[in-house]
Design an enzyme around this catalytic site. Structure first.
Site, short mmCIF file in Angstrom:
data_model
loop_
_atom_site.label_atom_id
_atom_site.label_comp_id
_atom_site.label_asym_id
_atom_site.label_seq_id
_atom_site.Cartn_x
_atom_site.Cartn_y
_atom_site.Cartn_z
N ALA A 152 0.87 -1.17 0.00
CA ALA A 152 0.00 0.00 0.00
C ALA A 152 0.91 1.22 0.00
O ALA A 152 1.86 1.28 0.78
CB ALA A 152 -0.90 -0.01 1.24
N SER B 113 8.17 0.01 2.80
CA SER B 113 8.50 -1.41 2.66
C SER B 113 9.10 -1.66 1.28
O SER B 113 9.57 -0.74 0.62
CB SER B 113 7.23 -2.26 2.84
OG SER B 113 6.32 -2.03 1.77
#
Length: 266
Positions: free
Chosen positions: A110, A209
């Site tokens: 996301a 990430s």
């Protein structure tokens, strides 16, 4: 390597045949698990030396099964540098995967949209990465069993896989953006000045990430595909206050498009 081998020995005691394709599921994107014909689910807490996911929207288990008839290993929940883990911990699962024979990696996340053409709910095919993280997962003594000291990162994502994904998105009628994913340390969300900076240096989406995993996977010679779900618009002129819960909720809403695309690509 000793820790990775301990994890591998445990996994071999649980699974007879290992898949060659792995999928890492990002925040709020665990819906793909519902599409997998699950053969075995192993909590991270049972795997020797495995980190534990601590972030809302992330599960905590390895899932072995079939997706569209293809054997897959899915990480339902990932690990982040900002959780306090060393980079070696963040990419530990990938190195264990390599030792059990994984050759292909689909990584999802996301992300905040930096590109003005992006909208909440869009999917972005990641074509390149920029790292603003303070550490590299390859730092330290190199293990030649995983890869060479200075891996080439000029094409971090497999070009054939990229073209196939674009083709499948067209066939499914999914509006697929393309761009560069910029990885930051976190865990705070970006300031307006940082957003401007990220855009100036070439970022189309920003998150906390993926970059370490892509670096480690390339080091080990894995074929990599990356897809971001745009969960908010990190653009100065429209930037507004939002929370991680908002990110997870937006990812859940857009997740079905990601599910259909990943199934088609497989």
């Amino acid at each position: 390597m000793i820790k990775e081998l301990a994890a591998v020995d445990f996994l071999k005691s649980q699974i007879k045949r290992f898949p060659e394709t792995a999928i890492i599921l990002g925040s709020g994107l665990g819906g793909l698990v519902d599409e997998i014909e699950i053969q075995k689910r192993i909590p991270y807490t049972k795997i020797p030396h495995f980190p534990v996911a601590t972030v809302e929207g992330h599960g905590g288990d390895l899932i072995f099964g079939k997706l569209e008839g293809v054997a897959v290993l899915a990480m339902n929940g990932r690990f982040h540098y900002y959780e306090g883990y060393d980079m070696a911990d963040v990419v530990f699962p990938l190195r264990a995967m390599k030792l059990i024979g994984v050759k292909r990696l689909i990584v999802t996340n996301a992300a905040g949209g930096l590109n003005e053409d992006f909208e909440v709910g869009d999917l972005m095919l990641i074509e390149d990465i920029i790292s603003l993280l303070p550490e590299n997962p390859l730092r330290g003594k190199n293990n030649e069993e995983f890869g060479q000291r200075f891996p080439d990162m000029s094409e971090p994502f497999d070009l054939d896989w990229i073209e196939k994904t674009k083709s499948e998105a067209d066939r499914l009628g999914i509006k697929l953006k393309t761009g560069t994913y910029l990885g930051m340390q976190g865990p705070k969300l970006e300031t307006k000045a940082e957003i401007r900076y990220c855009r100036i240096i070439g970022g189309d989406a920003v998150g906390m990430s993926t970059v370490p995993e892509v670096i480690a996977a390339n080091h080990m010679g894995m074929k990599v595909l990356g897809i971001s779900v745009i969960t908010n618009e990190s653009i100065p002129k429209v930037a507004k206050e939002f929370t991680h819960a908002d990110v997870v909720a937006a990812a859940n809403r857009a997740g079905q498009k990601l599910v259909e695309l990943v199934k088609a690509v497989l």
